[in-house]
Motif scaffolding. Structure first.
Motif, PDB file in Angstrom:
ATOM      1  N   PRO B  33     -23.445 -35.364  27.358  1.00 15.52           N
ATOM      2  CA  PRO B  33     -23.426 -36.702  27.666  1.00 15.52           C
ATOM      3  C   PRO B  33     -24.838 -36.659  29.685  1.00 15.52           C
ATOM      4  CG  PRO B  33     -21.311 -35.349  28.776  1.00 15.52           C
ATOM      5  CD  PRO B  33     -22.534 -34.787  27.587  1.00 15.52           C
ATOM      6  N   ASN B  34     -24.680 -35.360  29.179  1.00 14.35           N
ATOM      7  CA  ASN B  34     -25.467 -34.766  30.501  1.00 14.35           C
ATOM      8  C   ASN B  34     -27.005 -34.729  30.420  1.00 14.35           C
ATOM      9  OD1 ASN B  34     -24.838 -32.694  29.936  1.00 14.35           O
ATOM     10  ND2 ASN B  34     -23.383 -31.915  31.698  1.00 14.35           N
ATOM     11  N   ALA B  35     -27.791 -33.893  28.967  1.00 15.90           N
ATOM     12  CA  ALA B  35     -28.608 -33.759  28.786  1.00 15.90           C
ATOM     13  C   ALA B  35     -28.824 -31.918  28.910  1.00 15.90           C
ATOM     14  CB  ALA B  35     -29.934 -34.583  29.697  1.00 15.90           C
ATOM     15  N   LYS B  36     -27.500 -31.615  29.320  1.00 12.57           N
ATOM     16  CA  LYS B  36     -27.708 -29.893  29.898  1.00 12.57           C
ATOM     17  C   LYS B  36     -27.297 -29.208  28.149  1.00 12.57           C
ATOM     18  CE  LYS B  36     -27.891 -29.058  34.043  1.00 12.57           C
ATOM     19  NZ  LYS B  36     -29.309 -30.360  33.952  1.00 12.57           N
ATOM     20  N   LYS B  37     -28.267 -28.294  28.066  1.00 21.93           N
ATOM     21  CA  LYS B  37     -27.808 -27.421  26.650  1.00 21.93           C
ATOM     22  C   LYS B  37     -26.026 -26.708  26.839  1.00 21.93           C
ATOM     23  CE  LYS B  37     -31.798 -25.661  25.246  1.00 21.93           C
ATOM     24  NZ  LYS B  37     -32.680 -24.814  24.566  1.00 21.93           N
ATOM     25  N   THR B  38     -26.062 -26.939  25.951  1.00 20.10           N
ATOM     26  CA  THR B  38     -24.741 -25.914  25.514  1.00 20.10           C
ATOM     27  C   THR B  38     -25.152 -24.656  24.403  1.00 20.10           C
ATOM     28  OG1 THR B  38     -23.457 -27.297  23.941  1.00 20.10           O
ATOM     29  CG2 THR B  38     -23.124 -27.305  26.416  1.00 20.10           C
ATOM     30  N   LEU B  39     -23.972 -23.728  24.338  1.00 20.11           N
ATOM     31  CA  LEU B  39     -24.253 -22.561  23.341  1.00 20.11           C
ATOM     32  C   LEU B  39     -23.864 -22.971  21.971  1.00 20.11           C
ATOM     33  CD1 LEU B  39     -26.593 -20.739  22.726  1.00 20.11           C
ATOM     34  CD2 LEU B  39     -25.210 -18.296  23.781  1.00 20.11           C
ATOM     35  N   ARG B  40     -23.666 -22.845  20.925  1.00 21.94           N
ATOM     36  CA  ARG B  40     -22.874 -22.444  19.628  1.00 21.94           C
ATOM     37  C   ARG B  40     -21.852 -21.259  19.452  1.00 21.94           C
ATOM     38  NH1 ARG B  40     -24.619 -18.989  15.718  1.00 21.94           N
ATOM     39  NH2 ARG B  40     -26.917 -18.488  15.945  1.00 21.94           N
ATOM     40  N   TYR B  41     -21.223 -21.985  18.798  1.00 22.34           N
ATOM     41  CA  TYR B  41     -20.188 -20.053  18.721  1.00 22.34           C
ATOM     42  C   TYR B  41     -21.047 -19.075  17.803  1.00 22.34           C
ATOM     43  CZ  TYR B  41     -16.674 -22.055  21.335  1.00 22.34           C
ATOM     44  OH  TYR B  41     -15.877 -22.616  22.290  1.00 22.34           O
ATOM     45  N   PHE B  42     -20.484 -18.733  17.180  1.00 19.36           N
ATOM     46  CA  PHE B  42     -20.855 -17.135  16.253  1.00 19.36           C
ATOM     47  C   PHE B  42     -19.652 -16.721  15.009  1.00 19.36           C
ATOM     48  CE2 PHE B  42     -23.840 -17.633  20.429  1.00 19.36           C
ATOM     49  CZ  PHE B  42     -24.703 -17.163  20.087  1.00 19.36           C
ATOM     50  N   SER B  43     -20.300 -16.331  14.355  1.00 19.26           N
ATOM     51  CA  SER B  43     -19.936 -15.932  12.992  1.00 19.26           C
ATOM     52  C   SER B  43     -19.115 -14.240  13.330  1.00 19.26           C
ATOM     53  CB  SER B  43     -20.153 -16.034  12.086  1.00 19.26           C
ATOM     54  OG  SER B  43     -21.144 -15.280  12.264  1.00 19.26           O
ATOM     55  N   MET B  44     -18.051 -14.646  12.625  1.00 15.90           N
ATOM     56  CA  MET B  44     -17.530 -12.567  13.487  1.00 15.90           C
ATOM     57  C   MET B  44     -19.144 -12.054  12.808  1.00 15.90           C
ATOM     58  SD  MET B  44     -13.901 -12.148  12.143  1.00 15.90           S
ATOM     59  CE  MET B  44     -12.640 -12.014  13.378  1.00 15.90           C
ATOM     60  N   ALA B  45     -19.221 -11.724  11.599  1.00 14.16           N
ATOM     61  CA  ALA B  45     -20.895 -11.124  11.272  1.00 14.16           C
ATOM     62  C   ALA B  45     -21.991 -11.110  11.460  1.00 14.16           C
ATOM     63  CB  ALA B  45     -21.439 -12.023   9.884  1.00 14.16           C
ATOM     64  N   ARG B  60      -9.618  -6.209  11.804  1.00 12.86           N
ATOM     65  CA  ARG B  60      -9.033  -5.822  12.127  1.00 12.86           C
ATOM     66  C   ARG B  60      -8.298  -5.931  13.847  1.00 12.86           C
ATOM     67  NH1 ARG B  60     -10.089  -0.638  10.239  1.00 12.86           N
ATOM     68  NH2 ARG B  60     -10.784   0.223  12.478  1.00 12.86           N
ATOM     69  N   LEU B  61      -9.985  -5.468  14.258  1.00 10.96           N
ATOM     70  CA  LEU B  61      -9.157  -6.079  15.471  1.00 10.96           C
ATOM     71  C   LEU B  61      -8.561  -7.292  15.806  1.00 10.96           C
ATOM     72  CD1 LEU B  61     -12.181  -5.747  18.364  1.00 10.96           C
ATOM     73  CD2 LEU B  61      -9.767  -3.916  17.912  1.00 10.96           C
ATOM     74  N   HIS B  62      -8.853  -8.398  15.145  1.00 10.53           N
ATOM     75  CA  HIS B  62      -8.604  -9.753  15.446  1.00 10.53           C
ATOM     76  C   HIS B  62      -6.898  -9.768  15.595  1.00 10.53           C
ATOM     77  CE1 HIS B  62      -7.826 -14.502  15.158  1.00 10.53           C
ATOM     78  NE2 HIS B  62      -7.851 -13.745  13.699  1.00 10.53           N
ATOM     79  N   LEU B  63      -7.207  -8.921  14.089  1.00 11.42           N
ATOM     80  CA  LEU B  63      -5.699  -9.050  13.126  1.00 11.42           C
ATOM     81  C   LEU B  63      -4.805  -8.203  14.277  1.00 11.42           C
ATOM     82  CD1 LEU B  63      -6.452  -8.356   9.275  1.00 11.42           C
ATOM     83  CD2 LEU B  63      -6.156 -10.641  10.571  1.00 11.42           C
ATOM     84  N   GLU B  64      -4.996  -7.676  14.585  1.00 10.54           N
ATOM     85  CA  GLU B  64      -3.665  -6.088  15.869  1.00 10.54           C
ATOM     86  C   GLU B  64      -3.620  -6.997  16.770  1.00 10.54           C
ATOM     87  OE1 GLU B  64      -5.280  -2.789  16.580  1.00 10.54           O
ATOM     88  OE2 GLU B  64      -5.850  -2.131  13.846  1.00 10.54           O
TER      89      GLU B  64
END
Lengths: 394, 394
Positions: B33-45, B60-64
């Motif tokens: 709503p405020n004309a400000k840019k945000t940044l997307r999310y990034f895939s695991m790859a 593995r880190l994530h699973l642990e």
């Protein structure tokens, strides 16, 4: 291991010199024996096209042994030099049925010198390519044209065979500088390989005007009226030309302002991409405000016409097509009907520092060349129409 | 009928304002709503790629249940924010097997701030696109980066969501001007939508530096040492950044010289065409001579590296390939191995003033996007290698 540091100036001077040397070598190879450009001959169809007569008319003239005698090329084709095209114009004007001298389109009393400033802020918009082809087209169609390269990068000069760092040619700076070394503008005008087309080439010294002007403005009334310097200089050669094309530098400095104050019309080249459009919008606002300021101190900035020319357009490139649509929604009336398409033929010609009008069609893929020249002609005849309209002829 | 003459300033102010208004409208639509840019999310790859670990390691880190908890996107894909990528770096540095802190690549004592000047003379060489993607890449790979837009055209600022004529943002001019209105450099630094990437945006006022400097040089010792102003200003924020990228204006003015005097290395972008090369050769000669002059009065212009980056390259365009060959015969050692290819994905992203790193791959033709990002990564990792080499790390 740390990278070995080096002196920046030494490195780039060596590299610049090496590139310059090799470019000069190329020029010698391409235009022996004296590295000077010459102009090719034109086919009967081309001559008819630029004269605005039918090829049959031209053939008849030739068979009746009227007008200049063409050369016979391989395959028996008749070809004319650009000088002969001018003779033909004069012949037709003298012997044609019409009373109007339409073949020699020179200015008549009351028609003022047209000074067209080709501007843009963002580089890479095709400004120089546009200015070069427009100047040559106007010469081929019989107009006495002066091209002024006002961009220190000197690309327009390069296209006309100048290599400033080697040729040490003068530039407009010599005719508008503030000190005793100023020369008459005639002394900085050079001929090109096109009859009816002269040029004031550029060099990096032009940049000096940007530094000299603020200092001159501090000191003298003359400095405060810096914007009048090109117009005043042109007054000395007013009777020699019909049209002046000024290739402005891609920055908002004193050179650009001086060109605009001398201009009677403005051509803004723009490549249809988002960043180019954003930059142009800012450029217009800033330029408008600065122009307002110099108008208050006496600059004349009334124009006959202003047009945007879409350049390097690729119709199959969806983002470009979208940008063009966006621009048309805002500037429809003032965008030239014909966009200039991106063409390999232009880059190909550029390899030998030539334009489409200079290269031999036979050396190109015929379709590529014909498409490019057709598109270029459409643009240039449209601009020529505006010039004639400004003279009240249409 | 004569064309009705009009006042140039009124016309272009109206057109500039209209374009600016519509561009702002687009910005509101794209980033509500405020004309400000945000940044997307990034895939695991992607995260694995920028961290320099294997995707399996990350899984593995994530699973642990170690490190930050990713978000689950449509289709069960795990996605990380750019902030989480930074957390992951810190986690890996703390808990990794290696002693070397290789995941957080910040400067260590003795490694000097790298200041990279991105220059060229000819516009349209892809300078801004290069600077923007390089800055974002360095941030994504964990470097604390400051991008400085030194081009009054402000295209780099536009790519980061600034529209100067509406936002009235400050510029570097506020930190290097000669009068009492000068501000500390911290006050002109803004955050971007990328963590680890700050920016000093540009605006048209930057151009003032070109007019103010010759006047200051007349009067003061400070003016004569104009070239030291950026370096001095940067000293105040030296400990906050690893790398500074300066997007220089495409002209040989005081801004460019000031940037070069502060630089530790130089990246010259060049589009492989004849006029571009001619202009570059002149630029190098002139720049070398001017640099020599300011060196004599005390400027430090030792560089760690200098590289030419070939931009908007189309390998199937024969004239371009020929020009590249010609350049390689002269500058082989100093041309970056990876050229940047022309890509529709970049123009497509540009339509919404975004870079390749910002757009969602899903919105693009997968092949087009992957080819573009692969090429961009190759260029940027090569430059990153030079930076690390200058720190003596490789």
């Amino acid at each position: 291991m740390l990278l070995p540091a080096f002196e920046f100036d030494d490195k780039i001077l060596a590299q610049g010199a090496e590139i310059s040397r090799k470019l000069d070598q190329l020029r010698l190879e391409k235009f022996p024996p004296n590295a000077k450009k010459t102009l090719r001959y034109f086919s009967m169809a081309e001559v008819a096209h630029y004269l605005g007569v039918s090829p049959n008319n031209l053939k008849r003239l030739h068979l009746e042994k009227k007008g200049p005698e063409p050369k016979i090329a391989a395959g028996g084709r008749r070809i004319y030099s650009a000088e002969q095209m001018i003779e033909l114009r004069q012949y037709l004007d003298k012997n044609g049925r019409s009373d109007a001298k339409k073949y020699v389109p020179h200015r008549k009393p009351g028609e003022k010198l047209q000074v067209i400033a080709v501007v843009n802020f963002k580089g890479g918009s095709g400004k120089t390519t546009t200015a070069a082809h427009l100047g040559q087209h106007l010469a081929l169609t019989g107009h006495r044209t002066l091209a002024i390269d006002l961009d220190p990068q000197a690309s327009l000069s390069a296209l006309h065979g100048f290599q400033p760092e080697i040729d040490r040619n003068p530039s407009l700076f010599d005719a508008i500088r503030y000190d005793d070394e100023r020369k008459p503008i005639r002394n900085v005008i050079a001929a090109t390989n096109f009859p009816y087309l002269d040029i004031i080439p550029a060099n990096l010294e032009l940049q000096e005007y940007e530094y000299a002007t603020p200092l001159a403005m501090q000191g003298s009334a003359e400095g405060k009226r810096f914007f009048a310097r090109l117009g005043n200089a042109l007054a000395d050669v007013d009777e020699l030309y019909d049209i002046v094309i000024v290739d402005c530098p891609p920055q908002l400095g004193y050179l650009t302002l001086t060109a605009l104050a001398a201009a009677t019309s403005v051509l803004i080249t723009v490549h249809p991409q988002m960043l180019d459009l954003m930059s142009m919008s800012q450029f217009l606002l800033m330029l408008g405000n600065i122009t307002k300021t110099i108008k208050h101190v006496g600059a004349h900035v009334q124009m006959d016409w202003l047009r945007y020319l879409i350049t390097r357009y690729e119709p199959t490139d969806i983002p470009q097509a979208q940008m063009l649509g966006f621009m048309q929604s805002m500037l429809a009336e003032e965008i030239l009907k014909s966009p200039m398409l991106k063409s390999t033929a232009i880059s190909d010609a550029g390899l030998t520092k030539q334009t489409l009008y200079e290269v031999e069609r036979a050396n190109f893929n015929r379709d590529t060349y014909d498409r490019a020249i057709e598109c270029m002609d459409a643009v240039n005849f449209e601009i020529q129409g505006l010039i004639h309209q400004a003279w009240g002829r249409l």
